[in-house]
Design a protein around this motif. Structure first.
Motif, short mmCIF file in Angstrom:
data_model
loop_
_atom_site.label_atom_id
_atom_site.label_comp_id
_atom_site.label_asym_id
_atom_site.label_seq_id
_atom_site.Cartn_x
_atom_site.Cartn_y
_atom_site.Cartn_z
N PRO A 218 0.83 -1.21 0.00
CA PRO A 218 0.00 0.00 0.00
C PRO A 218 0.87 1.25 0.00
N ASN A 219 0.51 2.21 -0.83
CA ASN A 219 1.24 3.47 -0.90
C ASN A 219 0.45 4.52 -0.13
N LEU A 220 0.80 4.69 1.13
CA LEU A 220 0.04 5.55 2.03
C LEU A 220 0.54 6.99 2.09
N SER A 221 1.77 7.21 1.68
CA SER A 221 2.34 8.56 1.82
C SER A 221 1.58 9.63 1.02
N PRO A 222 1.07 9.34 -0.20
CA PRO A 222 0.31 10.39 -0.89
C PRO A 222 -0.99 10.76 -0.19
N LEU A 223 -1.48 9.87 0.68
CA LEU A 223 -2.72 10.14 1.41
C LEU A 223 -2.47 10.96 2.68
N ASP A 224 -1.22 11.19 2.99
CA ASP A 224 -0.87 11.96 4.19
C ASP A 224 -0.67 13.42 3.79
N ILE A 225 -1.70 14.24 3.96
CA ILE A 225 -1.63 15.66 3.59
C ILE A 225 -1.79 16.56 4.82
N LYS A 226 -1.47 16.02 5.98
CA LYS A 226 -1.64 16.79 7.21
C LYS A 226 -0.80 18.06 7.19
N ALA A 227 0.46 17.95 6.78
CA ALA A 227 1.35 19.12 6.78
C ALA A 227 0.84 20.20 5.83
N GLN A 228 0.33 19.78 4.68
CA GLN A 228 -0.15 20.78 3.71
C GLN A 228 -1.32 21.58 4.24
N VAL A 229 -2.31 20.91 4.81
CA VAL A 229 -3.49 21.64 5.25
C VAL A 229 -3.21 22.48 6.50
N VAL A 230 -2.33 22.00 7.36
CA VAL A 230 -2.00 22.77 8.57
C VAL A 230 -1.29 24.07 8.19
#
Length: 268
Positions: A218-230
């Motif tokens: 599973p490629n989960l890193s593209p689903l991690d956008i916490k830093a962008q929205v914060v």
């Protein structure tokens, strides 16, 4: 669909009765306590830090719920011998697997929704204490609707992890299933490194193996956008749609694999 709905509702009722509410209360108390603590320890960055910690807490609590409930979806039925009575009814094994998965996803949806509500309540309270609902003009608002994008991506990650846990539970013990699921969760956040692994190793077989693992894991890193929205970095709608499609396709493949394995198991 009726059989799937019946199984899903029963999974939801059992999960809520056993574990979910305790996690929700613990999350709310922990988040509120950390929020007021950070309000005393930070200088002007408390709301931004709370945004980071709140999203991380939703992700971590959701992960534990996904894994520890998901790994028992099949094994519990086998240990309690209730699998025999279930399969003797007009319910196919495919309906059983899908119903179990839908029930846990529904549990996760309720859990994540309540945690998100508590998250926004804390953000709103801290912003009000600080003197207003919004941070300075160059920063994102404290009660920022864009944070929901990160929550949605976290939920998609949890859907994938739940499907993984369910897949492993069809053929292994709960402890091994948990270990494999946690291992793939960690590997999924570093999966992108495998894509160009052949450029840093001299061995061609190792490079090919890395390519295969890149597409299988599973490629989960593209689903991690916490830093962008914060940090108020725009996340294009096309990016969100593409990764949503990827997550749903991956979940479908995992459920097909889980169904194929479960149909081959002999419970006699």
């Amino acid at each position: 669909m009726r059989a799937i709905g019946y199984i899903a509702v029963n999974v939801f009722k059992e999960s809520v009765r056993d574990k979910v509410l305790y996690n929700l209360v613990f999350f709310a108390v922990l988040l509120i306590g950390i929020s007021f603590l950070l309000g005393q320890l930070t200088a002007g960055q408390d709301i931004k830090v709370i945004k980071d910690l709140g999203l991380a807490a939703i992700s971590v609590f959701g992960l534990f719920i996904s894994v520890f409930i998901g790994i028992g979806l099949v094994s519990k039925e086998v240990d309690r011998r209730s699998i025999y009575s279930l399969l003797s009814k007009p319910i196919s094994r495919q309906q059983f697997i899908i119903g179990k998965y839908v029930g846990l996803v529904l549990t996760l949806l309720v859990n994540v929704s309540v945690m998100t509500l508590a998250y926004y309540v804390v953000l709103g309270g801290m912003a009000w204490v600080a003197g207003g609902w919004f941070l300075p003009a160059w920063e994102a608002p404290a009660v920022d609707p864009a944070l929901l994008k990160a929550v949605a991506m976290i939920f998609l990650q949890l859907m994938m992890i739940t499907a993984l846990a369910l897949l492993f539970s069809t053929f292994s013990s709960p402890i091994l299933s948990a270990a494999l699921t946690f291992g793939l969760y960690i590997a999924g956040h570093f999966n992108a490194d495998l894509h160009h692994f052949d450029t840093v190793v001299a061995s061609k077989p190792a490079g090919w193996l890395a390519k295969v693992l890149y597409y299988l894991l599973p490629n989960l890193s593209p689903l991690d956008i916490k830093a962008q929205v914060v940090h108020a970095i725009p996340v294009p709608a096309g990016y969100l749609l593409l990764n949503t499609a990827y997550a749903l396709v991956y979940v479908t493949a995992l459920l097909m694999g889980a169904t194929a394995i479960f149909m081959r198991r002999d419970f006699k």
